[in-house]
Design an enzyme around this catalytic site. Structure first.
Site, short mmCIF file in Angstrom:
data_model
loop_
_atom_site.label_atom_id
_atom_site.label_comp_id
_atom_site.label_asym_id
_atom_site.label_seq_id
_atom_site.Cartn_x
_atom_site.Cartn_y
_atom_site.Cartn_z
CB SER A 151 7.33 -31.50 13.01
OG SER A 151 8.13 -32.37 13.78
CE1 TYR A 164 3.82 -31.89 17.26
CE2 TYR A 164 5.66 -33.04 16.23
CZ TYR A 164 5.08 -31.87 16.66
OH TYR A 164 5.74 -30.68 16.51
#
Length: 261
Positions: A151, A164
């Site tokens: 990400s 996350y």
């Protein structure tokens, strides 16, 4: 003397290969599965949602792919080992593993519970470890490709995605460790770092975060959100024979977002 090299297209040819894509029943995972199938790979997609599994399998088969969808919770070691066995039983091998399964909960750091923290780490990071360990004995004997999905939060901090970001940062370091350890077995291990991609997950993020859409467009030189298909073509490169000397990288696919000052 110039060495003879195979035709350009052969660097993307996956004929006879088998790809296992976790979280491959929708969004980025399905786009990657479809791209690999378009190059000739047989596809196993793994997910927990039975309806999405059926639809993904049907769509891949309708496009001419040899495809199978399997139910699995990739946070569970037994499920990952069973998934690998079933993929091999179905198609004879696993040549490509795409660790794509992931999820997010957006909150300020102090608002997460320990249960939420552990769940996000397990889904986004531990699953990649378990699936990779499950396919390793098979790949050790024949080589292979592992592609982990990170990400932009592997690189940047965000106020609303602490666990996350921690999990996706871990994905990059895990990628580098496996690349270093398993190169001797002819296994390449790379990561793709999606930018802001139009998926169900980011649609919810836009709904929860005012002005996120405008901020992303302003920061992204390409002037748009990415599409899942943008990730599919990147995975196709890393999965193919043309990337035989590429390992340990974290490739941003972000329209220039990470390059913008």
């Amino acid at each position: 003397m110039i060495a003879t090299r195979p035709a350009f297209a052969s660097g993307f040819d996956l004929s006879g290969k088998v790809a296992l894509v976790t979280g491959g029943n929708g969004g980025i995972g399905f786009a990657i599965a479809a791209a690999l199938a378009s190059a000739g790979a047989s596809i196993v997609v793994a997910g927990r949602n039975a309806d999405k599994n059926r639809k993904a399998e049907a769509a891949l088969q309708a496009a001419g792919a040899a495809a199978k969808a399997l139910h699995a919770d990739v946070t569970q070691e037994a499920d990952c080992r069973s998934l690998a066995r079933q993929a091999i039983d179905s198609f004879g091998s696993i040549d490509i593993l795409v660790n794509n399964a992931g999820t997010n909960i957006r909150k300020q750091p102090e608002d997460y519970s320990l249960e939420e923290w552990r769940m996000l780490i397990d889904v986004n990071l531990t699953s990649a470890f378990l699936a990779s360990m499950a396919v390793f004995p098979h790949m050790k004997a024949r080589g292979g490709r592992i592609i982990n999905i990170g990400s932009m939060t592997s690189l940047f901090g965000t106020s609303f995605s602490a666990p996350y970001g921690a999990s996706k940062g871990g994905v990059v370091q895990f990628t580098k460790a496996l690349a270093s350890a398993w190169a001797k077995h002819r296994i390449t291990v790379n990561a793709i770092l999606p930018g802001w991609i139009e998926t169900d997950l980011t649609i919810r993020g836009r709904e929860a975060t005012p002005h996120l859409h405008d901020q992303v467009i302003a920061r992204t030189p390409a002037g748009r959100w990415g599409k899942p298909e943008d990730l599919g073509t990147a995975a196709l490169f890393l999965a193919g024979p043309g990337a035989d000397f590429v390992t340990g990288i974290a490739l941003p696919v972000d329209g220039g977002y990470s390059a913008q000052g």
